[in-house]
Design a protein around this motif. Structure first.
Motif, short mmCIF file in Angstrom:
data_model
loop_
_atom_site.label_atom_id
_atom_site.label_comp_id
_atom_site.label_asym_id
_atom_site.label_seq_id
_atom_site.Cartn_x
_atom_site.Cartn_y
_atom_site.Cartn_z
N SER A 17 0.83 -1.19 0.00
CA SER A 17 0.00 0.00 0.00
C SER A 17 0.87 1.25 0.00
O SER A 17 0.58 2.21 -0.69
N ALA A 18 1.95 1.22 0.71
CA ALA A 18 2.84 2.37 0.73
C ALA A 18 3.61 2.49 -0.58
O ALA A 18 3.86 3.59 -1.05
N THR A 19 3.96 1.38 -1.21
CA THR A 19 4.64 1.43 -2.50
C THR A 19 3.71 2.03 -3.55
O THR A 19 4.14 2.80 -4.39
N LYS A 36 10.24 -1.75 0.45
CA LYS A 36 9.57 -0.89 -0.52
C LYS A 36 10.58 -0.29 -1.49
O LYS A 36 10.32 -0.22 -2.69
N ALA A 37 11.72 0.13 -0.97
CA ALA A 37 12.75 0.73 -1.82
C ALA A 37 13.27 -0.29 -2.84
O ALA A 37 13.41 0.02 -4.03
N ILE A 38 13.55 -1.50 -2.39
CA ILE A 38 14.02 -2.54 -3.30
C ILE A 38 12.94 -2.85 -4.33
O ILE A 38 13.24 -2.98 -5.53
N THR A 39 11.71 -2.98 -3.90
CA THR A 39 10.61 -3.27 -4.82
C THR A 39 10.47 -2.17 -5.86
O THR A 39 10.26 -2.46 -7.04
N VAL A 87 12.83 -0.20 -7.04
CA VAL A 87 13.94 -0.30 -8.00
C VAL A 87 13.70 -1.46 -8.97
O VAL A 87 13.82 -1.31 -10.18
N VAL A 88 13.35 -2.63 -8.44
CA VAL A 88 13.16 -3.80 -9.29
C VAL A 88 11.97 -3.59 -10.24
O VAL A 88 12.04 -3.96 -11.42
N THR A 89 10.92 -2.98 -9.75
CA THR A 89 9.72 -2.76 -10.57
C THR A 89 9.96 -1.72 -11.65
O THR A 89 9.61 -1.93 -12.82
N THR A 90 10.55 -0.60 -11.28
CA THR A 90 10.69 0.50 -12.24
C THR A 90 11.88 0.33 -13.17
O THR A 90 11.77 0.58 -14.37
N ALA A 91 13.01 -0.10 -12.65
CA ALA A 91 14.22 -0.19 -13.48
C ALA A 91 14.37 -1.53 -14.18
O ALA A 91 15.09 -1.62 -15.18
N HIS A 92 13.70 -2.55 -13.67
CA HIS A 92 13.88 -3.90 -14.23
C HIS A 92 12.57 -4.58 -14.61
O HIS A 92 12.54 -5.79 -14.84
N GLY A 93 11.50 -3.81 -14.65
CA GLY A 93 10.21 -4.36 -15.06
C GLY A 93 9.71 -5.49 -14.18
O GLY A 93 8.95 -6.33 -14.62
N GLY A 94 10.15 -5.51 -12.92
CA GLY A 94 9.72 -6.56 -12.00
C GLY A 94 10.39 -7.90 -12.26
O GLY A 94 9.95 -8.93 -11.76
N GLN A 95 11.49 -7.88 -13.00
CA GLN A 95 12.18 -9.12 -13.36
C GLN A 95 13.45 -9.32 -12.54
O GLN A 95 14.26 -8.41 -12.42
N ILE A 96 13.59 -10.53 -12.01
CA ILE A 96 14.81 -10.92 -11.31
C ILE A 96 15.37 -12.13 -12.04
O ILE A 96 14.63 -13.06 -12.38
N ALA A 97 16.66 -12.12 -12.28
CA ALA A 97 17.31 -13.21 -13.01
C ALA A 97 16.93 -14.56 -12.40
O ALA A 97 16.96 -14.73 -11.19
N LEU A 102 8.02 -10.85 -11.74
CA LEU A 102 7.36 -11.08 -10.46
C LEU A 102 6.36 -9.97 -10.16
O LEU A 102 6.53 -8.83 -10.60
N GLU A 103 5.37 -10.32 -9.39
CA GLU A 103 4.43 -9.33 -8.87
C GLU A 103 5.13 -8.55 -7.76
O GLU A 103 6.05 -9.07 -7.11
N ALA A 104 4.68 -7.34 -7.52
CA ALA A 104 5.28 -6.52 -6.46
C ALA A 104 5.23 -7.23 -5.11
O ALA A 104 6.19 -7.17 -4.34
N SER A 105 4.14 -7.96 -4.83
CA SER A 105 4.04 -8.66 -3.55
C SER A 105 5.12 -9.73 -3.40
O SER A 105 5.64 -9.95 -2.30
N GLN A 106 5.48 -10.37 -4.51
CA GLN A 106 6.54 -11.39 -4.45
C GLN A 106 7.90 -10.74 -4.19
O GLN A 106 8.71 -11.27 -3.44
N ILE A 107 8.12 -9.59 -4.79
CA ILE A 107 9.39 -8.88 -4.58
C ILE A 107 9.46 -8.39 -3.13
O ILE A 107 10.49 -8.52 -2.48
N VAL A 108 8.35 -7.86 -2.62
CA VAL A 108 8.31 -7.39 -1.23
C VAL A 108 8.61 -8.56 -0.28
O VAL A 108 9.46 -8.45 0.61
N ASN A 109 7.91 -9.68 -0.47
CA ASN A 109 8.12 -10.84 0.41
C ASN A 109 9.56 -11.31 0.38
O ASN A 109 10.17 -11.55 1.43
#
Length: 146
Positions: free
Chosen positions: A15-17, A75-78, A80-90, A95-102
């Motif tokens: 919610s804060a993100t 939130k900060a990591i999420t 960066v990953v969402t905006t700069a990497h399209g939510g993709q992790i090698a 990934l969904e934002a909730s998966q990145i947050v978890n």
């Protein structure tokens, strides 16, 4: 006795993100986010380590609750990953934002346990231990039965 829940933490962080605009920014960049290069596991580890150092600094020196500091850093990591990497992790794909947050919460908390655990308050230790216990229980359930 209050019980911490990864689901509650995730909801709070998401919610804060959303307020920060990470999902909206990622959506507005459209093709750019979709074409983004996945963030490497090495970079994710570096982000989690930097976040844990920040959490320890805030908890030990500034007396901020570990839970609050962890959520802020996740939130900060999420973002960066969402905006700069399209939510993709090698190795994990998009990934969904909730998966990145978890994942970020678990990685940060694990490093806090290794780093400044002895210096944090009893309440903060309880939070760290409960997050690790919940993650361990979920990981055990996900293991294939023999």
């Amino acid at each position: 006795m209050s019980r911490f829940s990864l689901a509650w933490i995730t909801a709070s962080a998401l919610s804060a993100t959303a307020v920060l605009g990470a999902p909206a920014f990622a959506q507005s960049t459209g093709a750019a986010a979709a074409a983004a290069k996945p963030v490497s596991l090495e970079t994710m580890n570096d982000l989690a380590l930097a976040a844990a150092v920040n959490v320890c600094e805030l908890a030990v020196e500034q007396k901020l609750a570990v839970q609050n500091a962890v959520i802020s850093n996740a939130k900060a990591i999420t973002y960066v990953v969402t905006t700069a990497h399209g939510g993709q992790i090698a190795g994990s794909g998009k990934l969904e934002a909730s998966q990145i947050v978890n994942g970020s919460i678990v990685q940060i908390v694990g490093r806090v346990k290794q780093g400044c655990y002895a210096k944090i308050t009893a309440a903060d230790k309880k939070f760290v231990d409960e997050v690790i216990a919940q993650y361990t229980a979920q990981a055990t359930k996900a293991q294939p039965k023999k």
